[in-house]
Design an enzyme around this catalytic site. Structure first.
Site, PDB file in Angstrom:
ATOM      1  N   LYS A 160       6.038  -5.505 -38.822  1.00  0.00           N
ATOM      2  CA  LYS A 160       4.948  -6.433 -38.523  1.00  0.00           C
ATOM      3  C   LYS A 160       4.917  -7.620 -39.463  1.00  0.00           C
ATOM      4  O   LYS A 160       4.099  -8.525 -39.286  1.00  0.00           O
ATOM      5  CB  LYS A 160       3.606  -5.700 -38.602  1.00  0.00           C
ATOM      6  CG  LYS A 160       3.518  -4.596 -37.581  1.00  0.00           C
ATOM      7  CD  LYS A 160       2.139  -4.020 -37.477  1.00  0.00           C
ATOM      8  CE  LYS A 160       2.198  -2.752 -36.643  1.00  0.00           C
ATOM      9  NZ  LYS A 160       0.918  -2.125 -36.447  1.00  0.00           N
TER      10      LYS A 160
ATOM     11  N   SER B  61      -3.571   2.416 -36.385  1.00  0.00           N
ATOM     12  CA  SER B  61      -2.586   2.149 -37.439  1.00  0.00           C
ATOM     13  C   SER B  61      -2.009   3.463 -37.895  1.00  0.00           C
ATOM     14  O   SER B  61      -2.683   4.496 -37.877  1.00  0.00           O
ATOM     15  CB  SER B  61      -3.233   1.471 -38.638  1.00  0.00           C
ATOM     16  OG  SER B  61      -4.073   0.450 -38.223  1.00  0.00           O
TER      17      SER B  61
ATOM     18  N   GLY C  60      -2.239  -7.765 -33.012  1.00  0.00           N
ATOM     19  CA  GLY C  60      -2.551  -8.208 -31.656  1.00  0.00           C
ATOM     20  C   GLY C  60      -1.435  -7.796 -30.727  1.00  0.00           C
ATOM     21  O   GLY C  60      -0.766  -6.809 -30.949  1.00  0.00           O
TER      22      GLY C  60
ATOM     23  N   ASP D  92      -7.709   4.813 -39.337  1.00  0.00           N
ATOM     24  CA  ASP D  92      -7.780   4.092 -38.074  1.00  0.00           C
ATOM     25  C   ASP D  92      -6.731   4.651 -37.124  1.00  0.00           C
ATOM     26  O   ASP D  92      -5.588   4.846 -37.500  1.00  0.00           O
ATOM     27  CB  ASP D  92      -7.523   2.596 -38.331  1.00  0.00           C
ATOM     28  CG  ASP D  92      -7.430   1.816 -37.049  1.00  0.00           C
ATOM     29  OD1 ASP D  92      -6.533   0.955 -36.950  1.00  0.00           O
ATOM     30  OD2 ASP D  92      -8.261   2.053 -36.157  1.00  0.00           O
TER      31      ASP D  92
ATOM     32  N   ARG E  97       2.857   1.002 -37.095  1.00  0.00           N
ATOM     33  CA  ARG E  97       2.678   1.663 -35.792  1.00  0.00           C
ATOM     34  C   ARG E  97       2.416   0.628 -34.705  1.00  0.00           C
ATOM     35  O   ARG E  97       1.528  -0.223 -34.843  1.00  0.00           O
ATOM     36  CB  ARG E  97       1.497   2.633 -35.866  1.00  0.00           C
ATOM     37  CG  ARG E  97       1.167   3.265 -34.520  1.00  0.00           C
ATOM     38  CD  ARG E  97      -0.012   4.202 -34.614  1.00  0.00           C
ATOM     39  NE  ARG E  97       0.362   5.438 -35.303  1.00  0.00           N
ATOM     40  CZ  ARG E  97      -0.496   6.433 -35.527  1.00  0.00           C
ATOM     41  NH1 ARG E  97      -1.746   6.315 -35.127  1.00  0.00           N
ATOM     42  NH2 ARG E  97      -0.097   7.514 -36.144  1.00  0.00           N
TER      43      ARG E  97
ATOM     44  N   SER F 207      -7.339  -3.627 -36.328  1.00  0.00           N
ATOM     45  CA  SER F 207      -8.392  -2.620 -36.144  1.00  0.00           C
ATOM     46  C   SER F 207      -8.659  -1.853 -37.435  1.00  0.00           C
ATOM     47  O   SER F 207      -9.745  -1.343 -37.646  1.00  0.00           O
ATOM     48  CB  SER F 207      -7.995  -1.658 -35.034  1.00  0.00           C
ATOM     49  OG  SER F 207      -6.771  -1.037 -35.378  1.00  0.00           O
TER      50      SER F 207
ATOM     51  N   THR G 265      -3.705  -2.200 -35.577  1.00  0.00           N
ATOM     52  CA  THR G 265      -2.867  -2.564 -36.726  1.00  0.00           C
ATOM     53  C   THR G 265      -3.743  -2.627 -37.953  1.00  0.00           C
ATOM     54  O   THR G 265      -4.946  -2.809 -37.858  1.00  0.00           O
ATOM     55  CB  THR G 265      -2.286  -3.983 -36.498  1.00  0.00           C
ATOM     56  OG1 THR G 265      -1.440  -3.956 -35.381  1.00  0.00           O
ATOM     57  CG2 THR G 265      -1.494  -4.456 -37.686  1.00  0.00           C
TER      58      THR G 265
ATOM     59  N   ASP H 135       1.024  -1.945 -41.723  1.00  0.00           N
ATOM     60  CA  ASP H 135       1.429  -0.602 -41.316  1.00  0.00           C
ATOM     61  C   ASP H 135       2.592  -0.785 -40.335  1.00  0.00           C
ATOM     62  O   ASP H 135       3.050  -1.904 -40.106  1.00  0.00           O
ATOM     63  CB  ASP H 135       0.255   0.136 -40.676  1.00  0.00           C
ATOM     64  CG  ASP H 135      -0.053  -0.383 -39.292  1.00  0.00           C
ATOM     65  OD1 ASP H 135       0.035   0.394 -38.326  1.00  0.00           O
ATOM     66  OD2 ASP H 135      -0.348  -1.598 -39.172  1.00  0.00           O
TER      67      ASP H 135
END
Lengths: 324, 220
Positions: free
Chosen positions: A123, A259, A137, A256, A109, A219, A91, A107
């Site tokens: 999120k 994400s 998480g 990343d 995803r 991340s 994330t 984001d």
């Protein structure tokens, strides 16, 4: 984590190369440099650069991945050097304080290992009309914990007759997470505006918290943090704040793996909250074939044909249409 | 009657088949301040008289009408402290319902759960029944609703109802004045008239629920 510190005498050149490798990989993941040592990674970068003056290699002009060191990495792995692992929180979530309040971004995803489970998940969770919380998480943990605290805050509002405060939400979250000793894997960015002003906090899975003017988690946090660190200033306007948050999330989305998809933004000011769902869609999904997947006869080559007659098993007797 | 021998124990039936403690609880309700409610075509209104023991009491600290959810409110007649406990429990139940079903609790469900709590206290050891009757007003998908919950745990849906002191006068007045297609403004007007019928009224709290789940608490 004094890995580099203790092993200074090991081989400065090797260290320099490993460090440079980390700098090269966009959105690099610090080895075990999680919540507990969050201030040090930035300081470490500066220290590393001074050491690595010796075997200097030319860095590529503009970002991107350089494959120069892959053979070296393979050689080091053979020698027994452990490569850093991947953080599991796929994330990018961010928050910042601007002149009138807070802006939160995330984001969209949701990943299950290497697979994208949800291309457009939410999120940014509701906690109170004036408090929202981004969660990184395990999705179930963040949902459950934010729902639970949101419920508790509502009961508290009824009992006191007042607007909820961000520190109340913060304390409820951290006590819950601490009591589960980090097994509830929820890393949160909590932001809101209450009578005492705008507040932004980060909450880590073990229950520690930070109070910051700008924060990133997940991340993609390093990618996003690099954007914040270079462009954040105090007294941002609303438009600047939203733009900066979007830029940071986009940095996470593009750099990343964990994400991706779209940018969600939430702007909280005194007396007003705006949840800008899918504020930016930088990854539009284009469906190539609108006709569908129908295959005309003759497209598949028939290799052989075998026809088996089935024995008649059922006797169809004439009867009324609806007779049982 | 032989009832008096059975009047002190909650969990013992009297020979005439009554639980005398609950009857006494209803008497406690009947000596509480009047409260009433009217269900209109497009909303519900509940009201009560806010009579304070002395002019020195800070009236803003006394809350006789409370919200349980954004679209359900409650008023009582009887013992204030018992009311507070019930309000707290009901609010918690509404939240638990929401967390379980992700749906705001329908009025009937909340009434049922509150009534279940009140009934528990008529069948347990070492406790006494609640000394309050509640009027729960709510607006949900089934339209405006008004329920009365008694200390025994029984509940009824009313078009218009009154509780507390002067209840017979109030009910007669309501029966005369009530019409099926009453609008909310008429209902509020009627409520205030009914309360004023009783005696010199110092303060009235009015609470009304209208479509779009808005609720207004008015005090004057």
């Amino acid at each position: 984590m004094d890995f580099f510190g203790d092993e200074e005498e090991y081989n400065t050149n090797v260290l320099a190369i490993i460090q440079r490798n980390h700098e090269l990989v966009p959105g690099a993941l610090c080895p075990a440099a999680s919540a507990t040592s969050s201030p040090s990674p930035r300081r470490r970068h500066r220290r590393r650069r001074s050491i690595s003056m010796a075997g200097a290699m030319d860095l590529p002009a503009k970002g991107g991945f350089s494959f120069d060191l892959c053979r070296r990495n393979a050689m080091l792995a053979e020698k027994g050097l452990k490569m850093p692992g991947f953080r599991k929180t796929g994330t990018t979530i961010v928050g910042l304080v601007f002149q009138d309040g807070v802006v939160l971004g995330a984001d969209t995803r949701a990943t299950e290992g290497p697979i994208v489970a949800d291309k457009n998940c939410e999120k940014i969770h509701y906690m109170a009309p004036n408090i929202y919380c981004c969660g990184a998480g395990t999705a179930a943990d963040t949902e459950a914990v934010t729902d639970m605290v949101s419920s508790q805050l509502q009961l508290h509002r009824y009992a006191t007759g007042r607007e909820s405060r961000v520190v109340t939400a913060l304390t409820l979250l951290k006590s819950h997470l601490f009591s589960y000793q980090g097994h509830v894997s929820a890393a949160l960015v909590l932001g809101g505006v209450d009578v005492t002003g705008p507040h932004l906090h980060t909450v880590y899975p073990h229950g520690s918290t930070d109070t910051l003017p700008f924060a990133t988690m997940g991340s993609g946090s390093l990618a996003a943090m690099s954007v914040f660190e270079s462009k954040y200033k105090e007294g941002l306007t609303r438009e600047e704040g939203i733009q900066l948050v979007s830029d940071a999330i986009c940095a996470g989305i593009f750099n990343d793996l964990g994400s991706g998809s779209n940018v969600d933004v939430c702007v909280i000011t005194k007396g007003k909250t705006e949840y800008l769902r899918n504020h930016q869609l930088p990854n539009p999904r284009t469906y190539v074939s609108s006709k569908g997947y129908s295959f005309t006869k003759g497209q598949t080559e028939v290799l052989s044909t075998k026809i088996t007659q089935l024995e008649p098993k059922v006797e169809v007797a004439e009867g009324d249409a609806m007779e049982e | 009657m032989g009832d008096s021998q059975y009047s002190f124990s909650l969990t013992t039936f009297s020979p005439s088949g009554k639980l005398v403690q609950i009857e006494h609880a209803l008497t406690a309700v009947g000596s509480g301040q009047t409260s009433l409610g009217i269900k209109a075509a497009n909303g519900v209104v509940i009201a009560t008289e806010k009579k304070l023991p002395s002019i020195l009491v800070d009236e803003t600290s006394v809350q006789k009408i409370q919200t349980l959810t954004p679209n359900i409110g409650v008023v009582y007649s009887g013992m204030g402290p018992d009311f507070r406990v019930l309000v707290r429990k009901s609010r918690k139940q509404a939240q638990q319902y929401y967390r379980l079903y992700k749906e705001t609790i329908p009025v009937t469900q909340l009434v049922r759960e509150t009534a279940a709590v009140m009934q528990e206290f008529t069948q347990s050891g070492g406790v006494r029944p609640f000394g309050v009757s509640l009027l729960i007003a709510g607006y949900d998908d089934n339209g405006p609703q008004l329920y009365q919950v008694d200390p025994s745990g029984s509940y009824f849906s009313w078009k218009a109802s009154a509780m507390g002191k002067n209840v017979s006068n109030a009910k007669t007045f309501l029966e005369k004045r009530y019409t099926e297609d009453m609008e909310l403004d008429d209902a509020i007007h009627t409520t205030i008239l009914t309360l004023k019928e009783g005696y010199l009224v110092f303060l009235i709290c009015c609470f009304c629920l209208i479509p779009l789940f808005q609720s207004n608490l008015i005090e004057f």
